[in-house]
Design an enzyme around this catalytic site. Sequence first.
Site, mmCIF file in Angstrom:
data_model
loop_
_atom_site.group_PDB
_atom_site.id
_atom_site.type_symbol
_atom_site.label_atom_id
_atom_site.label_comp_id
_atom_site.label_asym_id
_atom_site.label_seq_id
_atom_site.Cartn_x
_atom_site.Cartn_y
_atom_site.Cartn_z
ATOM 1 N N ARG A 562 82.051 58.079 32.121
ATOM 2 C CA ARG A 562 81.220 57.101 32.826
ATOM 3 C C ARG A 562 80.736 57.654 34.175
ATOM 4 N NH1 ARG A 562 79.830 52.539 29.788
ATOM 5 N NH2 ARG A 562 79.218 51.696 31.799
ATOM 6 N N VAL A 563 79.536 57.256 34.536
ATOM 7 C CA VAL A 563 79.032 57.619 35.861
ATOM 8 C C VAL A 563 79.096 56.424 36.809
ATOM 9 C CG1 VAL A 563 77.523 59.446 34.998
ATOM 10 C CG2 VAL A 563 76.626 57.116 35.190
ATOM 11 N N ASP A 564 79.546 55.272 36.293
ATOM 12 C CA ASP A 564 79.651 54.078 37.141
ATOM 13 C C ASP A 564 81.125 53.738 37.372
ATOM 14 O OD1 ASP A 564 80.425 53.224 34.664
ATOM 15 O OD2 ASP A 564 78.763 51.812 34.396
ATOM 16 N N ASP A 565 81.397 52.582 37.932
ATOM 17 C CA ASP A 565 82.776 52.230 38.250
ATOM 18 C C ASP A 565 83.475 51.536 37.088
ATOM 19 O OD1 ASP A 565 82.774 53.342 40.754
ATOM 20 O OD2 ASP A 565 81.818 51.585 41.643
#
Length: 694
Positions: A562-565
């Site tokens: 993932r590149v998000d939280d």
Amino acid sequence: NMRPTQEHSCRRLGVLQRHLCSSAVHASAVGTQPTSAEQVDVTSPVSVAYQARTGINSRAGYEALYERSIRDPAGFWADFARQFHWEKPWRKEHVRYNFDRRKGQVHTSFFDGGRTNICYNALDRHIEQGRGSQPCFLWEGNDIGDDRVMTFSEARDEVSRLANWLKSAGIQKGDAVAIYMPMICELPIAMLACARIGAVHTVVFGGFSAESLAQRMADAKSRVLITASGGARGKKQVLLKQIADKGVKLAAEGGFKVQRVLVCEHTAVPRSKVAWMEGRDLWYGDVIPQQDKHCPVEWVDSEHPLFLLYTSGSTGNPKGVVHSTGGFMVAAAVSVRYIFDLQPGDVYWCTADCGWVTGHTYLAYGPLLCGAQTVIFDGVPNHPTPARCWQIVEKYRVRQFYTAPTLVRALEAQDDHFVTDHDRSSLRILGTVGEPINPRAWLWFFKTVGEGRCPIVDTWWQTETGTAMIAPLPGAWPCVPGSATLPFFGVQPALLDDKGKELQGETEGILAIKQAWPSTIRTVRGDHKRFEETYFAAFPGYYFTGDGCKRSADGMYTITGRVDDVINVSGHRVGTAEVEAALASHGACIEAAVVGFDHNIKGQGIYAFVTLHDGNDYSEEIRKDLVKTVREQIGAFAAPDVIHWAPGLPKTRSGKIMRRILRKVAVKKDDELGDTSTLADPGVVQAIIDLRGK
Ligand code: 6R9
């Protein structure tokens, strides 16, 4: 060095495959490198039976079909849709979509104008074709010897009875029904019963807490809840009805009334142990057998919603992902057929719980639509021993086995004799989903479980995509450890830089999808604006996946995470914001910041930095209480592995928590903190480091 295995498989597969294997050597040499430090140079054999059945025997063969699926999606998908029953045909130009907010509302539709029913196609169609007496559900209970087989005819009768009861309870086409159950046959039966009458099911994973259940029932407005007395997980009993009661109560406190609770009796928790509310609660066993076993099918528009499934993102409450009927149906069946080589009658086992999207698409709908026998396992992989999965494979002669990397790693940690004591000669294809698989685990799965015979299909997809998006076709090219390889039909991936520029060739970037596929998420329940903002605002014209990805020189895709939280714990998506909110709801906590860290078995674990109000002791008692709060508010799987006391959190002057720093502190990389000068109070970092392990 794993070359010998590869050569061995080439030899066994003959001349045609020798060519394919040599191109695979090339593929693994230039691209699709395992992301971790463990370099594994091996490719699995391709399946000859697959080639014979599908006619796809090479990457070129796949490419011809793939190109058509991109150029002419309407024609391509129509050819597959014709194998199903449609009460009314779709229009010729049935595919419409807009992924660009600047051009108006984002939308997708497939098989426009067509009317069908997925329950009819999953059950009745097979019965009408003379397969009614063939098994469709192979249920295996928590304890050895506890099992049940159901045929397509029996399943349809039961589905119809339940559907009739739902109607008598006032459920109409378009209404939501919540399902909160252990892995018993009545779970997919309840899903199919909803689909039969055009109701929208929303399955809530049995591991979710009362709060999570309440939130979902209220958001979906489901007046009916189908649940069970309880369940069994190894030696543990789960008091599902008790949690459900609390969920219904919490929903009522929030202003939403659940009117009917239908309760299946599960052997693990007898009736006598269950609290009851007369007038609201009904025993499944008392009311369902009384119903008529005929229930006419409600024909619905292709775009009629089939189900809602809540999923976590980086912000806010979980979103109710909406999937529609026709496109989902066709994509579920076609993908499981091509990726798993699924044939009518095949014994197929997907270990996912129906509470997650994998259970929807690849335990329930996909295999049933293909006329296969789907194993439903109601236990845990280490009960009574870590051999349980392989006992089940041997007992039912499972042909396809689809699971999560976390389970592979957990079983890999056990002695190999648990595997090798059992006959796995029935296995043909192995699959993984939910998170990146590390090459070491891949290799163990390949060699020890699959005896080097079975391709491993590493399938990348999401709740929002509905069906597998990037995955190997096991007869077209060899599988490579850790890589999902190539896009499935109709899926056009793009790798973007952070400004949204599309990157070409061998590169790494943010994974986005350029055009609609049949099972595209249609909306977020009750909030189309949030749907557009979450998935279509970052890069106009693209569906934003939230994942990072690499592409090799020869076009193979490897997901990097993932590149998000969002944290991926054992393949379960956990939003950092949700865990932080749960921690902060504890009376002693002022603030919390949550990050993921690499975990041997779970893939990622949850690491929470917590600041307490003045006057509270940073004690073991509060620590335990905080973990309990998260369990209660979300579910046990979201419980933090580590609580690290923080007198303050590292924030920028604008008040943004710098998680980059916390991620380093969590893994003790104190010398890699980078620039901390933009922090409002740089001293806070050392104070946190000093409290490590305290
Ligand atoms: C089907 C499912 C989706 C997220 C996704 C990604 C991760 C799924 C993967 C994978 C690497 C794979 N993910 N499959 N990462 N390789 N083969 O899991 O849906 O629960 O919504 O999770 O899982 O990060 O974005 P969901």
